[in-house]
Design an enzyme around this catalytic site. Sequence first.
Site, PDB file in Angstrom:
ATOM      1  N   ASP A 411      -7.934  -0.792   8.840  1.00  0.00           N
ATOM      2  CA  ASP A 411      -7.326   0.350   8.118  1.00  0.00           C
ATOM      3  C   ASP A 411      -6.557  -0.112   6.882  1.00  0.00           C
ATOM      4  O   ASP A 411      -6.555   0.579   5.858  1.00  0.00           O
ATOM      5  CB  ASP A 411      -6.348   1.101   9.035  1.00  0.00           C
ATOM      6  CG  ASP A 411      -7.043   1.688  10.245  1.00  0.00           C
ATOM      7  OD1 ASP A 411      -8.273   1.873  10.189  1.00  0.00           O
ATOM      8  OD2 ASP A 411      -6.361   1.933  11.251  1.00  0.00           O
TER       9      ASP A 411
HETATM   10  P1  NAP Z   1      -6.878  -1.951  12.737  1.00  0.00           P
HETATM   11  O1  NAP Z   1      -7.162  -0.968  11.680  1.00  0.00           O
HETATM   12  O2  NAP Z   1      -6.422  -1.460  14.059  1.00  0.00           O
HETATM   13  O3  NAP Z   1      -8.223  -2.799  12.934  1.00  0.00           O
HETATM   14  C1  NAP Z   1      -8.251  -3.927  13.725  1.00  0.00           C
HETATM   15  C2  NAP Z   1      -9.673  -4.472  13.698  1.00  0.00           C
HETATM   16  O4  NAP Z   1      -9.664  -5.704  14.398  1.00  0.00           O
HETATM   17  C3  NAP Z   1     -10.673  -3.578  14.372  1.00  0.00           C
HETATM   18  O5  NAP Z   1     -11.533  -3.008  13.415  1.00  0.00           O
HETATM   19  C4  NAP Z   1     -11.429  -4.496  15.350  1.00  0.00           C
HETATM   20  O6  NAP Z   1     -12.822  -4.384  15.107  1.00  0.00           O
HETATM   21  C5  NAP Z   1     -10.931  -5.880  14.972  1.00  0.00           C
HETATM   22  N1  NAP Z   1     -10.766  -6.741  16.131  1.00  0.00           N
HETATM   23  C6  NAP Z   1     -10.202  -6.441  17.320  1.00  0.00           C
HETATM   24  N2  NAP Z   1     -10.259  -7.494  18.127  1.00  0.00           N
HETATM   25  C7  NAP Z   1     -10.855  -8.500  17.424  1.00  0.00           C
HETATM   26  C8  NAP Z   1     -11.182  -9.848  17.720  1.00  0.00           C
HETATM   27  N3  NAP Z   1     -10.945 -10.400  18.924  1.00  0.00           N
HETATM   28  N4  NAP Z   1     -11.772 -10.584  16.749  1.00  0.00           N
HETATM   29  C9  NAP Z   1     -12.061 -10.053  15.553  1.00  0.00           C
HETATM   30  N5  NAP Z   1     -11.768  -8.783  15.220  1.00  0.00           N
HETATM   31  C10 NAP Z   1     -11.173  -8.023  16.159  1.00  0.00           C
HETATM   32  O7  NAP Z   1      -5.838  -3.053  12.282  1.00  0.00           O
HETATM   33  P2  NAP Z   1      -4.990  -3.171  10.937  1.00  0.00           P
HETATM   34  O8  NAP Z   1      -5.902  -3.210   9.760  1.00  0.00           O
HETATM   35  O9  NAP Z   1      -4.077  -4.304  11.201  1.00  0.00           O
HETATM   36  O10 NAP Z   1      -4.195  -1.798  10.835  1.00  0.00           O
HETATM   37  C11 NAP Z   1      -3.084  -1.469  11.669  1.00  0.00           C
HETATM   38  C12 NAP Z   1      -3.151  -0.013  12.099  1.00  0.00           C
HETATM   39  O11 NAP Z   1      -2.042   0.286  12.947  1.00  0.00           O
HETATM   40  C13 NAP Z   1      -3.066   0.930  10.918  1.00  0.00           C
HETATM   41  O12 NAP Z   1      -3.798   2.100  11.185  1.00  0.00           O
HETATM   42  C14 NAP Z   1      -1.584   1.246  10.877  1.00  0.00           C
HETATM   43  O13 NAP Z   1      -1.276   2.458  10.227  1.00  0.00           O
HETATM   44  C15 NAP Z   1      -1.293   1.347  12.358  1.00  0.00           C
HETATM   45  N6  NAP Z   1       0.159   1.228  12.568  1.00  0.00           N
HETATM   46  C16 NAP Z   1       0.738   0.013  12.513  1.00  0.00           C
HETATM   47  C17 NAP Z   1       2.116  -0.073  12.602  1.00  0.00           C
HETATM   48  C18 NAP Z   1       2.825  -1.389  12.492  1.00  0.00           C
HETATM   49  O14 NAP Z   1       4.045  -1.375  12.527  1.00  0.00           O
HETATM   50  N7  NAP Z   1       2.117  -2.500  12.341  1.00  0.00           N
HETATM   51  C19 NAP Z   1       2.894   1.069  12.769  1.00  0.00           C
HETATM   52  C20 NAP Z   1       2.254   2.294  12.830  1.00  0.00           C
HETATM   53  C21 NAP Z   1       0.884   2.352  12.733  1.00  0.00           C
HETATM   54  P3  NAP Z   1     -13.861  -4.778  16.258  1.00  0.00           P
HETATM   55  O15 NAP Z   1     -13.501  -3.998  17.458  1.00  0.00           O
HETATM   56  O16 NAP Z   1     -15.197  -4.418  15.675  1.00  0.00           O
HETATM   57  O17 NAP Z   1     -13.735  -6.246  16.472  1.00  0.00           O
END
Ligand code: NAP
Length: 488
Positions: A411
Amino acid sequence: MSSFSVLPFLTVAVGTQPGWRLDVSYAIQFAYLIATGLFIFSLKWMSDPVTARRGVIAGVGGMLLAVVGTLLDPQVVHFGAIAVAVAVGTVIGVPLARVPLTAVPQRTALSHAFGGLAAGLVGTAKYYLWLGEGAGELTALRMTAITAEIILGFLTFTGSLLAAGKLQELKWIPQRPVTYRGQNLVNLSLLGVALVCGIALILHPAMHQLFPAMIALSLLFGVLLIIPIGGADMPTVISLLNSYAGLSAVAMGFVLDNKLLITAGALDGSSGFILSVIMCRAMNRSFGNVLFGAFGQIRKTGAGMVQKTVKSETPEGAAQVLEQAQLVVVIPGYGMAVAQAQHLVRELYDQLTRRGITVKFAIHPVAGRMPGHMNVLLAEAEIPYDRLVEMDDINHEMHQVDVALVIGANDVVNPAARHDPGSPIYGMPIIEADKARTCFAIKRSMNPGFAGIENELYYADKTFMLFGDAKKVIGELVKQLAGGGGIR
Ligand code: NAP
């Protein structure tokens, strides 16, 4: 606040009272004063990686002092019951402390649930205790504090339990937002009725039939507050529940006439609120949108949607491109945390820097599942802190970057956030991986990220997918660069 005055303690400390008699109540208040100071410094120190460890120690020390101070109180007599509570808390707390970093948000939610439950139960016990001693004991001030404690405590309890279950992806809890027509009206009416019960009890404390009704409505409201919220918003909601738990502790402080609880609860409540604001800003969302936006609902794919294809690359091919680069930017995300790939990322960093390649790490404020998630993992792998660059700073130079290496981030690198008003993440600042000359994206499949939406970065001309578990793929890249695959 007179009992918090330092003066009496100085008197005790310098021993000017006849016979060096230690007034226990002074000692307790002194312990509370020091504990309050330690809590404040703890928060301050924890905001910087250099002093974070000191901050944790200060927080633990403050809590220890608070507990010891409370046990010194001559009114505390049920030591047997306290020992049982400490044993139960230890049995639950020790395994909770050992969860992996990726599970910290749900672990934190469970802590809030226990905090909320404790506040609710204390409020309930005090109400019936004072009711038994005669309704005169239940003054308007006490009843106001009890009402706040009950509503906030019990809604935090069920809300946090549900949030923890959603984040843990328990099968029997729907992960996606559950919505229906008039949902906000139903929720607000429910809270309204709970508040009316509370006001009636403040005015007429003896109307004890309303008390269980207020508890039941608060418990139900906690559940209904969380069910319309989607997975991606859960971390924000958890820190909001943190602030509710803090406020319920403030109310508990008024009920128990304990100033330390009031100040500690206020610190807890305000820090949780500030964290929620930081997360909302990083996602360019309002509180209203997080709480009522039903973010994370699966979007139906349009019938006429063009079938897109992605290009994949092998670790050998990717290693060759990396070797030719001058500037590589690594963009870590939740997948790196799941795979626990940070130590291999460090090895990759060593291999590249040894070749004179500049490597930077682009940190999105909400990458992963909690603010600072990536910083902690990279620090654990001893990647130099000055290699970590904030999103706004790195975006200025993304067009000069030879290779953007996206490791399990989704994301936070989705260009739809920049230009697609129909996207649920429209307006969220992203790391502009698509501006780099070449982009490699490591993930296991084409599954979406937390927001449940497709990522057009993967279909871009310059993007090549490296499919597989992040630890395995990075390990192969390291092997190739180290010469294991015949590449020099
Ligand atoms: P993400 O959008 O959740 O994507 C994580 C990706 O990691 C997935 O597409 C997944 O694809 C891949 N993945 C999972 N396990 C894996 C593995 N073992 N090896 C390789 N790839 C793997 O993560 P992000 O880009 O870090 O975004 C964070 C999300 O959390 C955002 O939507 C954000 O708004 C939300 N959020 C975060 C917080 C915070 O404080 N950090 C707070 C509120 C909301 P596959 O399954 O295809 O592998």
